[in-house]
Scaffold this active site. Sequence first.
Site, short mmCIF file in Angstrom:
data_model
loop_
_atom_site.label_atom_id
_atom_site.label_comp_id
_atom_site.label_asym_id
_atom_site.label_seq_id
_atom_site.Cartn_x
_atom_site.Cartn_y
_atom_site.Cartn_z
N PHE A 393 4.61 0.55 3.91
CA PHE A 393 4.28 -0.76 4.47
C PHE A 393 3.27 -0.69 5.62
O PHE A 393 3.28 -1.54 6.53
CB PHE A 393 5.55 -1.49 4.93
CG PHE A 393 6.69 -1.36 3.98
CD1 PHE A 393 6.52 -1.64 2.63
CD2 PHE A 393 7.93 -0.92 4.40
CE1 PHE A 393 7.57 -1.50 1.73
CE2 PHE A 393 8.99 -0.77 3.52
CZ PHE A 393 8.80 -1.06 2.17
N CYS A 394 2.37 0.29 5.58
CA CYS A 394 1.36 0.46 6.64
C CYS A 394 2.02 0.48 8.02
O CYS A 394 1.49 -0.06 8.99
CB CYS A 394 0.30 -0.62 6.55
SG CYS A 394 -0.73 -0.46 5.08
N ALA A 395 3.19 1.10 8.06
CA ALA A 395 3.93 1.30 9.31
C ALA A 395 4.64 2.64 9.19
O ALA A 395 5.85 2.75 9.35
CB ALA A 395 4.91 0.17 9.57
#
Length: 471
Positions: A393-395
């Site tokens: 999740f781009c985290a």
Amino acid sequence: MSTYPNAVATAAVTAPVAAPADPACAEPLPVLGRDVTVPLVTGGEVTYAALDYAASAPALQRVWDDVAAYAPYYGSVHRGAGYLSQLSTDLFEQSRATVAEFLDCRPADQVVFTRSTTDSLNLLAAVLPAGCQVFVFETEHHASLLPWADAQVTYLNAPRTPAQAVETLERALADRTASIEEGYGPALVCVTGASNVTGELWPVKELAAAAHAHGARIVLDAAQLAPHHPVSVQELDVDWVAFSGHKLYAPFGSGVLAGRADWLQQAEPYLAGGGASRKVARRADGGVDVEWHTTAARHEAGSPNVIGVYSIASACKALTEAGFDSLVARERHLIAKVRSGLAEVPAVRILSLFGDEAPRVGVISFVVDGWNSSHFAAALSAEYGIGVRDGLFCAHPLVRTLLGSEPQAQGECGAPEAAPGERSLNAIRVSFGAGTPDEHVDRFVRAVGELVADGAKWQYRTEEGRCVPAV
């Protein structure tokens, strides 16, 4: 401002009807795609259940109608003398005022239109004063974790309670001031309003108070907060706020950075070009002198995305008219449905920083014992017509912390290398909002239970890092 009558304002747009007091009986806001059907690998078709709002929310029907009404009047902004150009300029600047009102900005604040939250935070990073120190939690989305490479950055460990988040920041800021004998430079704190992984709300007001108590400023990443909860710059006492249109039911490629004007006015333009320049003249030595705007135009070089900007303003109006009290109540009803349904499946583990009782928006990530997350998400789509997200999740730092993996372990957003049935360092995310009907979350909960109990009905294979149905 032009005195031309705004022809677009005459377009017939029906305001959303206030929802009933019982959120279970409230109707979702009309969105595009609500009647789209998709094929199932097992045969037949089903109405698509879009449960990936945290990535990009569907367009509100209201936004689409407003844009369609304006489209014939589209013209250049701030450039032309003709009727359509004047009307488009009016619409653009009226949209700026609408966004400022939606965010409850201070009178002197500037609203700068950008491409996205990522673009907004990169803009702010580009205008930081020399010597600025940035404080950011490792739990941030990459859009707010990565733009600060040219500054002195202090990355803060993931807190496990909201109070611990405030304590961690206070300690870091106190250490900063104590470590410098004679004065210290400017500082900026960057924090999310709602996690794009867990959906949990962060103590923004308390973090802002801590920042200001130590002479620092604070920027709020409201990409996941603004579509779900009211955001008041004044009440939260943040210095800037950034968000994206495509998460606010306005998917036309625009974003917002709103807040204090001084750092924006003192810095060189984010992009050099037409629109940002007020006056350009040749010098005797052959060079060029430029006088830049001090308004928001200073950082809006080039022809602006007037349709994207207008769509954001339309979404702001639609959400305001629908009433956040009603929207929040209905979303809590959906959150409770999903969480209680997943709790009945022993193999499912919901990811959380702050615990089960923490307030949150409609974003829930989880893992399923014995399943590769990409395989599970593929089966939800192919066999049930449900669209969710899988990956990190781009985290990455946050998800790896929640999964208990090593900090240096590598991975790609949404592209796990593990084959079906193997353990993978990624998760599944379901997210929803104002346009989600109960049937979609009911189908999702039922599908999770059936997949865990009975397994997938179809064979899947890995193709370019993704799990897809085998032909």
